[in-house]
Motif scaffolding. Sequence first.
Motif, PDB file in Angstrom:
ATOM      1  N   MET A   1      37.885 -47.422  58.408  1.00 51.69           N
ATOM      2  CA  MET A   1      37.166 -46.709  59.316  1.00 51.69           C
ATOM      3  C   MET A   1      36.289 -45.621  58.475  1.00 51.69           C
ATOM      4  O   MET A   1      35.437 -45.400  59.210  1.00 51.69           O
ATOM      5  CB  MET A   1      38.471 -45.687  60.100  1.00 51.69           C
ATOM      6  CG  MET A   1      37.839 -45.016  61.248  1.00 51.69           C
ATOM      7  SD  MET A   1      39.287 -43.899  61.881  1.00 51.69           S
ATOM      8  CE  MET A   1      40.548 -45.098  62.279  1.00 51.69           C
ATOM      9  N   GLY A   2      36.830 -45.155  57.332  1.00 49.94           N
ATOM     10  CA  GLY A   2      36.072 -43.880  56.940  1.00 49.94           C
ATOM     11  C   GLY A   2      36.954 -42.731  57.384  1.00 49.94           C
ATOM     12  O   GLY A   2      37.775 -42.521  58.408  1.00 49.94           O
ATOM     13  N   GLY A   3      36.769 -41.540  56.663  1.00 52.91           N
ATOM     14  CA  GLY A   3      37.433 -40.607  57.121  1.00 52.91           C
ATOM     15  C   GLY A   3      38.590 -39.996  56.138  1.00 52.91           C
ATOM     16  O   GLY A   3      39.061 -38.979  56.269  1.00 52.91           O
ATOM     17  N   GLY A   4      38.946 -40.983  55.308  1.00 53.18           N
ATOM     18  CA  GLY A   4      40.023 -40.536  54.343  1.00 53.18           C
ATOM     19  C   GLY A   4      39.426 -39.595  53.464  1.00 53.18           C
ATOM     20  O   GLY A   4      40.247 -38.570  53.157  1.00 53.18           O
ATOM     21  N   ASP A   5      38.125 -39.288  53.110  1.00 52.13           N
ATOM     22  CA  ASP A   5      37.685 -38.226  52.476  1.00 52.13           C
ATOM     23  C   ASP A   5      37.778 -37.076  53.129  1.00 52.13           C
ATOM     24  O   ASP A   5      38.136 -35.984  52.660  1.00 52.13           O
ATOM     25  CB  ASP A   5      36.316 -38.592  51.815  1.00 52.13           C
ATOM     26  CG  ASP A   5      35.454 -38.975  52.831  1.00 52.13           C
ATOM     27  OD1 ASP A   5      35.754 -39.206  54.124  1.00 52.13           O
ATOM     28  OD2 ASP A   5      34.199 -39.345  52.760  1.00 52.13           O
ATOM     29  N   SER A   6      37.411 -36.908  54.572  1.00 48.03           N
ATOM     30  CA  SER A   6      37.377 -35.724  55.237  1.00 48.03           C
ATOM     31  C   SER A   6      38.858 -35.257  55.297  1.00 48.03           C
ATOM     32  O   SER A   6      39.153 -33.963  55.255  1.00 48.03           O
ATOM     33  CB  SER A   6      36.838 -36.284  56.621  1.00 48.03           C
ATOM     34  OG  SER A   6      36.852 -35.185  57.481  1.00 48.03           O
ATOM     35  N   ASP A   7      39.820 -36.309  55.514  1.00 51.44           N
ATOM     36  CA  ASP A   7      41.355 -35.782  55.540  1.00 51.44           C
ATOM     37  C   ASP A   7      41.792 -35.047  54.384  1.00 51.44           C
ATOM     38  O   ASP A   7      42.478 -34.385  54.366  1.00 51.44           O
ATOM     39  CB  ASP A   7      42.028 -37.227  55.753  1.00 51.44           C
ATOM     40  CG  ASP A   7      43.482 -36.777  55.957  1.00 51.44           C
ATOM     41  OD1 ASP A   7      44.041 -36.197  56.483  1.00 51.44           O
ATOM     42  OD2 ASP A   7      44.174 -37.611  54.989  1.00 51.44           O
TER      43      ASP A   7
END
Length: 332
Positions: A207-213
């Motif tokens: 999905m992406g978003g692992g970096d934001s998390d």
Amino acid sequence: MIPLPSDDSVSIAGRSPRLVTTAVEAIVTLPTFKRPEQLLATLASLKGQDTCRRFAIIVIENEAEARAGAKAALPLFERGEVSGMVMIAHERGNCSAYNAGWQMAILHFPNFRHLLVIDDDEIADPQWLERMCKTAETLGADIVGGPQRPVFADAAHARWADHPVFAPPYRETGRVPALYSSGNLLVARYVLTAMGPPFLDLKFNFMGGGDSDFLSRAAQRGFVLGWCAEAPVREIVPARRVEADWIRARSLRNGVISTLVEKKKRAGTPFAGTKVFLKSLALLAASPFRGAARLARTGSLATALYPIHVAVGRVLAEFGYANEQYRQPEKN
């Protein structure tokens, strides 16, 4: 291949012959997936860095079958034109690749201070590495982000540069309250060791978003975030990414990620899920007015629709919707 002692999900394809791992001050991790030509362009920009710091590059090939990126990059390392190593992350997924590369850096380079991240569709300015490191040291920041400036394959699409999907979150260098992307990032070694593997949650793998998390959790733990406006990377944007359905899908995805990250942030607090859901509903109710304000300010319908799509994505996340754009990379 040289397998790691305890993990057959990662292997080393090759390394530069005169690599002194103990002398390396900074690591640049470069994940790649089916973009050999763009990878070579990114490596060329890294070879041209204007810095006195000893740095090494870790290319993380995440296509474990054909390995086009690894095959393209490996001769540069074996000839010593580039310092570092090429590795294979056999478990597919955005987060899996990042986790493998960051863990490799810690295992093989005992003295590095800064770990930087750049993607295989990005070109670094000559002062990129030096400015990112210097900003971290000057600001006393543990993590530093920088702008990803879009370079559109079709010059006629340049008008999209100010759309929220492409525009940077900040314009000036300084400490900031939040960071959202790893596409242009510096992380101190001690942050990685404190956060510990797995650094990025595999829930976000496609999905992406692992970096934001990861960045949200790091900020919660008290690490200082900064921004370096003078250290851009140029991101190549294919025509596909300015089509209405891609923009819509990316905006919805950003909303989903926002909900998931906030839920993790509030986990363990009273009525956490209810508070997140009510916030999402409030944002949805306000989104037409926010969109109208953007329309009046920019004259762009696509920009005006962005807060509406994000708010819809936040609400859809409550019902299990997940837009895994990286599951079909040819459509991304």
